[in-house]
Design a protein around this motif. Structure first.
Motif, PDB file in Angstrom:
ATOM      1  N   LEU A 175      74.635 -93.190 114.981  1.00  0.00           N
ATOM      2  CA  LEU A 175      75.411 -93.894 116.001  1.00  0.00           C
ATOM      3  C   LEU A 175      76.875 -93.744 115.657  1.00  0.00           C
ATOM      4  CD1 LEU A 175      72.535 -95.259 115.940  1.00  0.00           C
ATOM      5  CD2 LEU A 175      73.648 -97.330 116.774  1.00  0.00           C
ATOM      6  N   ALA A 176      77.682 -93.300 116.619  1.00  0.00           N
ATOM      7  CA  ALA A 176      79.108 -93.085 116.379  1.00  0.00           C
ATOM      8  C   ALA A 176      79.902 -93.379 117.640  1.00  0.00           C
ATOM      9  CB  ALA A 176      79.355 -91.647 115.913  1.00  0.00           C
ATOM     10  N   ARG A 177      81.214 -93.295 117.520  1.00  0.00           N
ATOM     11  CA  ARG A 177      82.069 -93.618 118.662  1.00  0.00           C
ATOM     12  C   ARG A 177      81.989 -92.568 119.760  1.00  0.00           C
ATOM     13  NH1 ARG A 177      85.543 -92.097 114.525  1.00  0.00           N
ATOM     14  NH2 ARG A 177      86.874 -90.285 114.929  1.00  0.00           N
ATOM     15  N   SER A 178      81.483 -91.392 119.444  1.00  0.00           N
ATOM     16  CA  SER A 178      81.308 -90.356 120.457  1.00  0.00           C
ATOM     17  C   SER A 178      80.050 -89.568 120.150  1.00  0.00           C
ATOM     18  CB  SER A 178      82.515 -89.410 120.503  1.00  0.00           C
ATOM     19  OG  SER A 178      82.504 -88.519 119.398  1.00  0.00           O
ATOM     20  N   ALA A 179      79.483 -88.937 121.177  1.00  0.00           N
ATOM     21  CA  ALA A 179      78.280 -88.133 120.988  1.00  0.00           C
ATOM     22  C   ALA A 179      78.556 -86.898 120.140  1.00  0.00           C
ATOM     23  CB  ALA A 179      77.712 -87.728 122.345  1.00  0.00           C
ATOM     24  N   ALA A 180      79.755 -86.316 120.290  1.00  0.00           N
ATOM     25  CA  ALA A 180      80.089 -85.115 119.520  1.00  0.00           C
ATOM     26  C   ALA A 180      80.142 -85.417 118.032  1.00  0.00           C
ATOM     27  CB  ALA A 180      81.419 -84.542 119.992  1.00  0.00           C
ATOM     28  N   ILE A 181      80.761 -86.534 117.654  1.00  0.00           N
ATOM     29  CA  ILE A 181      80.817 -86.908 116.242  1.00  0.00           C
ATOM     30  C   ILE A 181      79.426 -87.263 115.729  1.00  0.00           C
ATOM     31  CG2 ILE A 181      81.675 -88.654 114.629  1.00  0.00           C
ATOM     32  CD1 ILE A 181      84.259 -88.710 116.226  1.00  0.00           C
ATOM     33  N   ALA A 182      78.651 -87.983 116.531  1.00  0.00           N
ATOM     34  CA  ALA A 182      77.290 -88.322 116.122  1.00  0.00           C
ATOM     35  C   ALA A 182      76.459 -87.060 115.896  1.00  0.00           C
ATOM     36  CB  ALA A 182      76.632 -89.203 117.188  1.00  0.00           C
ATOM     37  N   ASP A 183      76.635 -86.069 116.757  1.00  0.00           N
ATOM     38  CA  ASP A 183      75.916 -84.804 116.646  1.00  0.00           C
ATOM     39  C   ASP A 183      76.257 -84.089 115.337  1.00  0.00           C
ATOM     40  OD1 ASP A 183      74.436 -82.564 117.214  1.00  0.00           O
ATOM     41  OD2 ASP A 183      75.694 -81.868 118.862  1.00  0.00           O
ATOM     42  N   ALA A 184      77.546 -83.956 115.063  1.00  0.00           N
ATOM     43  CA  ALA A 184      77.972 -83.291 113.832  1.00  0.00           C
ATOM     44  C   ALA A 184      77.505 -84.055 112.598  1.00  0.00           C
ATOM     45  CB  ALA A 184      79.492 -83.151 113.814  1.00  0.00           C
ATOM     46  N   ALA A 185      77.617 -85.380 112.628  1.00  0.00           N
ATOM     47  CA  ALA A 185      77.220 -86.191 111.477  1.00  0.00           C
ATOM     48  C   ALA A 185      75.728 -86.124 111.233  1.00  0.00           C
ATOM     49  CB  ALA A 185      77.658 -87.632 111.686  1.00  0.00           C
ATOM     50  N   ALA A 186      74.931 -86.155 112.298  1.00  0.00           N
ATOM     51  CA  ALA A 186      73.480 -86.065 112.129  1.00  0.00           C
ATOM     52  C   ALA A 186      73.095 -84.746 111.462  1.00  0.00           C
ATOM     53  CB  ALA A 186      72.788 -86.202 113.489  1.00  0.00           C
ATOM     54  N   THR A 187      73.774 -83.675 111.857  1.00  0.00           N
ATOM     55  CA  THR A 187      73.527 -82.365 111.246  1.00  0.00           C
ATOM     56  C   THR A 187      73.851 -82.387 109.752  1.00  0.00           C
ATOM     57  OG1 THR A 187      74.002 -81.201 113.310  1.00  0.00           O
ATOM     58  CG2 THR A 187      74.192 -79.936 111.264  1.00  0.00           C
ATOM     59  N   MET A 188      75.008 -82.922 109.415  1.00  0.00           N
ATOM     60  CA  MET A 188      75.450 -82.915 108.027  1.00  0.00           C
ATOM     61  C   MET A 188      74.591 -83.829 107.146  1.00  0.00           C
ATOM     62  SD  MET A 188      77.793 -80.686 108.027  1.00  0.00           S
ATOM     63  CE  MET A 188      78.848 -80.878 106.581  1.00  0.00           C
ATOM     64  N   ILE A 189      74.222 -84.990 107.661  1.00  0.00           N
ATOM     65  CA  ILE A 189      73.371 -85.889 106.872  1.00  0.00           C
ATOM     66  C   ILE A 189      71.988 -85.281 106.694  1.00  0.00           C
ATOM     67  CG2 ILE A 189      72.297 -88.168 106.801  1.00  0.00           C
ATOM     68  CD1 ILE A 189      74.699 -89.164 108.496  1.00  0.00           C
ATOM     69  N   ALA A 190      71.442 -84.698 107.751  1.00  0.00           N
ATOM     70  CA  ALA A 190      70.115 -84.078 107.649  1.00  0.00           C
ATOM     71  C   ALA A 190      70.112 -82.955 106.618  1.00  0.00           C
ATOM     72  CB  ALA A 190      69.691 -83.550 109.015  1.00  0.00           C
ATOM     73  N   ASN A 191      71.226 -82.242 106.510  1.00  0.00           N
ATOM     74  CA  ASN A 191      71.315 -81.171 105.504  1.00  0.00           C
ATOM     75  C   ASN A 191      71.186 -81.703 104.084  1.00  0.00           C
ATOM     76  OD1 ASN A 191      71.686 -79.174 107.425  1.00  0.00           O
ATOM     77  ND2 ASN A 191      73.905 -79.094 107.196  1.00  0.00           N
ATOM     78  N   THR A 192      71.616 -82.949 103.855  1.00  0.00           N
ATOM     79  CA  THR A 192      71.621 -83.496 102.496  1.00  0.00           C
ATOM     80  C   THR A 192      70.325 -84.212 102.134  1.00  0.00           C
ATOM     81  OG1 THR A 192      72.640 -85.604 103.178  1.00  0.00           O
ATOM     82  CG2 THR A 192      74.118 -83.783 102.597  1.00  0.00           C
ATOM     83  N   VAL A 193      69.459 -84.459 103.111  1.00  0.00           N
ATOM     84  CA  VAL A 193      68.123 -84.991 102.800  1.00  0.00           C
ATOM     85  C   VAL A 193      67.315 -83.807 102.286  1.00  0.00           C
ATOM     86  CG1 VAL A 193      66.059 -86.121 103.699  1.00  0.00           C
ATOM     87  CG2 VAL A 193      68.311 -86.730 104.602  1.00  0.00           C
ATOM     88  N   ASP A 194      67.284 -83.641 100.977  1.00  0.00           N
ATOM     89  CA  ASP A 194      66.780 -82.385 100.439  1.00  0.00           C
ATOM     90  C   ASP A 194      66.315 -82.545  98.994  1.00  0.00           C
ATOM     91  OD1 ASP A 194      66.116 -79.730 100.514  1.00  0.00           O
ATOM     92  OD2 ASP A 194      68.160 -78.971 100.247  1.00  0.00           O
ATOM     93  N   LEU A 195      65.527 -81.571  98.574  1.00  0.00           N
ATOM     94  CA  LEU A 195      65.087 -81.443  97.185  1.00  0.00           C
ATOM     95  C   LEU A 195      65.356 -80.003  96.769  1.00  0.00           C
ATOM     96  CD1 LEU A 195      61.659 -83.290  97.516  1.00  0.00           C
ATOM     97  CD2 LEU A 195      63.674 -84.171  96.321  1.00  0.00           C
TER      98      LEU A 195
END
Length: 280
Positions: A175-195
């Motif tokens: 959830l973010a102030r804009s859909a574009a920022i939420a989109d980029a952030a979701a991508t970056m956070i998902a990249n770090t859920v990792d082993l």
């Protein structure tokens, strides 16, 4: 490629917009909805051509100078994540949704509206209104955003989504102030859920799956084998820590991360409700 298409969904209340790889659903409430739908259709007809024109720059980590409305939103949305590797393409779905929403709001009589671009949603909430959207996760849930809340965009990413992921998350909703920022952030956070280095995770260079991928030769996840509960918790903790840093910096407001039945949340999670959604 066929031109842009606009068709009503079976309920007669929501509009489906389709052009090439873009599929959007638009919902509008208020006395000005008919004219607002017409504005959405007109603006959608130019969206894909504008993006294709600037693709080389949008696939570059540095972005480069861009001209189009949506391209500019994409470039601005990824700036908070530098110097980590990211290209404006990480925000393309959210930025596209925002562009169509801006057209919807370029008139009067719109009480509430949303544009859902493949699960990345931009929305407008008038005074006293509430916007609800389903979120992915091990339990049925939804986001409930009120007119006084600072959130105007929700986006989800993960290893099973439309785009390639460097991580193994089943889903990360932001959830973010804009859909574009939420989109980029979701991508970056998902990249770090990792082993990293886990033998049960199959990865291949992105360019082998999609030759024109903005990720180049970076290894993207193709399959995830058996994981112990402890390994799942470890991967989620890596993502949670990254998301918490974005919350602290004010880049995002909240995030919900899920993997193999486990889920963690960070930030202003009061907007995340565990009940059946009113709007899918």
């Amino acid at each position: 490629m066929p031109g842009a298409q606009a068709n009503w969904l079976p309920d007669g209340q929501r509009l489906h917009l389709h052009h090439g790889p873009i599929d959007m659903i638009v919902g509008i409430e208020g006395p000005g909805r008919e004219a607002a739908f017409q504005r959405a259709v007109a603006r959608f007809g130019t969206l894909l051509k504008e993006l294709v024109t600037e693709l080389p720059r949008l696939r570059s980590p540095v972005g480069g100078p861009v001209e189009g409305e949506t391209a500019r939103r994409m470039v601005e949305a990824v700036r908070p994540f530098a110097p980590e590797f990211i290209t404006p393409m990480a925000a393309v779905a959210g930025a596209g949704a925002e562009t169509i929403l801006r057209a919807v709001l370029d008139g009067t009589g719109v009480r509430k509206a949303y544009v859902n671009n493949g699960g990345d949603v931009a929305f407008h909430i008038g005074p006293g209104e509430v916007m609800r959207a389903a979120i992915a996760g091990p339990e049925p849930g939804q986001v409930a955003v009120r007119s006084g809340d600072p959130v105007r965009g929700v986006a989800t990413s993960g290893a099973g989504g439309r785009s390639h992921s460097l991580g193994i998350a089943d889903s990360v909703t932001v959830l973010a102030r804009s859909a574009a920022i939420a989109d980029a952030a979701a991508t970056m956070i998902a990249n770090t859920v990792d082993l990293p280095g886990h033998p049960g995770i199959a990865r291949v260079p992105a360019c082998e799956v999609s030759p024109d991928s903005d990720l180049g030769a970076r290894a993207v996840t193709r399959a995830v084998g058996a994981l112990t509960p402890a390994e799942v918790a470890e991967a989620l903790e890596a993502g949670r820590a990254h998301a918490a840093g974005l919350v602290t910096r004010g880049v995002i407001h909240a995030a919900c991360l899920s993997l193999r039945g486990q889920c963690v949340t960070v930030g202003e999670t009061s907007m995340i409700e565990e009940r059946e959604p009113e709007h899918a």
